[in-house]
Structures are given as C-alpha cells and as structure tokens.
Design a protein around this motif. Structure first.
Motif: not given
Length: 266
Positions: A31-39
C-alpha cells in the motif's frame, strides 16, 4: 490488498495545484509503495512511516504539509497518532490528515473525524481518488483569502479569513481546516438553511460522499463555539432540512475593517 484495481496514470501536476511534503503512514509495504508512487508522480515529496512512533518522529523531523494515515497500525493506532499530531503543533496550524479506514468501520471513521482528521478514504481505495482528496485538502489549507477581507464578528466570535484565525471572547479557537472553513461558510450565509449536501459541496468541494462527515464536523464546531453545545444557539438544526446559523446577537463596538454579521446578509 487494500487498493482497488484500476488503470491509467496517476493524476499529474496541474495548474494551480498546491504540492508539498506528504507523510504516508501504513504498515503494509505494498500500500505504501503504490500510494507513494502515485503521490510522487503527482508532484509531491513523500516520506513513509510504518507505525505510530516512526510517524511522530518523522513529523517532528520533517514537518509534513499533510499526513495520509492508516487507522489500523500495530501498537499505536491511527487515532492516537492523529491526537498526538494535533497536540504537538507548537502553536502552528494543525497538519491536515487524510485517514485510511476499512469500508465497514463507520464508527472508526467517525472517531477519526472526531479526533481531527480532515478527510478519509475507505479501503479498498483508488490511489487516483486518494491523490485528488490530498490535493483538495491541501488546496483549501493553503488558499489565500482575498487581500483586505474583513473580520467577521458575531456573538463573541471574531473570525479572520485571511489569517485563518478565530477567537471566542478573545481566546483563540483550535479549529481544524474543515471546522474553520465550515464556520466561515456559516458566517457568510447567516439565516440560510443549509442542508448537508450543500455543505459537502460548498465546504468540502465534493459532489458526493458520506454525509456523516458533515454531521460530525457540525458537532465538533458546536463544541468549540457554543456556550452550551447541548443547547446550541448559533448553529441550529432545522429538522428534515439542515442547519441554520443564527446571527442575532452581535457585540457592540465592531472596529474598522470588521463586518458585523446580520441575519440574511453580511
């Protein structure tokens, strides 16, 4: 997996966006990796913490412009992290918080709003939607008011929209981003009945959403501005219709550059 399947790129930076530093707090590395990537693709600088103590340490070291905070964390849960973030402001405006919650946990979502979260996104969630919610919260927290916008004064309240400062009987009120915006909206529309859909659209900027968000924020605002929150005299409930701000009791002696709010107009 707490992220919904979707296609398409993350929303990119657009004209007028307010980008900044976002702290993502989640113990699920995917979750952190995907959210960070989008942000990051949307133009934000992202820091990550996997639990509450690490989040508080990171926030103290690199004060974020916004925190994306998972409610379910090991040890110290997201509610306690949010409380401590609010308590450790050192006199500065509170850091906006977007909370991640499980879809069925309505009580937890309401608790998150009660402790000061500005918005929430339910799991499983769309990362694109999360980016849009982050943008919306940051845009409101940093939007400059019009130069020379007058002070709004009514019933012991004095609200300065330009400085984003509110006082009651001279004592400063600790309002969250949404609470402040809600108060200003009521002050600018005295005597009008505002239903929850209207408030969500005009204050939150959402065309749809969980209307309990509005209910919780009205309750929190009453607890801070009413003499007796159990018998509110300023924000009245109009049963079956919404809320009405009563501006009948204005203190005398409003100074230059102030607007004494009267019923029906300012």
């Amino acid at each position: 997996m707490a992220i919904s399947n979707e296609t398409g790129p993350a929303p990119g930076p657009t004209s007028g966006d307010t980008r900044g530093r976002v702290l993502v707090v989640d113990d699920d590395p995917t979750v952190s990796e995907v959210v960070a990537g989008y942000l990051e693709r949307a133009g934000f600088t992202v820091h990550h913490a996997e639990d509450g103590p690490a989040a508080l340490e990171s926030a103290a070291r690199h004060r974020p412009d916004l925190v994306v905070l998972d409610l379910m964390l090991p040890g110290m849960d997201g509610l306690e992290v949010c409380r401590r973030l609010r308590a450790n402001g050192n006199g500065r405006p509170p850091v906006p918080v977007v909370m991640l919650t499980a879809r069925g946990d309505e009580d937890d979502r309401i608790l998150g709003l009660e402790v000061g979260a500005d918005d929430y996104v339910t799991k499983p969630f769309s990362p694109r939607e999360l980016v849009l919610r982050v943008r919306s919260v940051l845009r409101r927290s940093s939007s400059p008011a019009a130069v020379g916008e007058p002070l709004l004064v009514v019933a012991g309240l004095a609200v300065d929209p330009a400085a984003r400062r509110a006082t009651r009987d001279g004592s400063e009120l600790a309002l969250t981003l949404r609470e402040f915006d809600l108060l200003v909206y009521f002050l600018r529309h005295p005597g009008q009945v505002c239903d929850r859909e209207r408030l969500m659209r005009e204050v939150w900027g959402w065309e749809y959403g969980d209307l309990s968000t509005v209910t919780v924020h009205v309750r929190r605002l009453r607890s801070k501005i009413e003499r007796d929150p159990a018998d509110p005299q300023l924000i009245r409930t109009v049963w079956g219709a919404g809320y009405r701000f009563e501006a009948g009791a204005c203190p005398p002696g409003s100074g230059p550059g102030t607007v004494r709010v009267e019923d029906g107009h300012a």
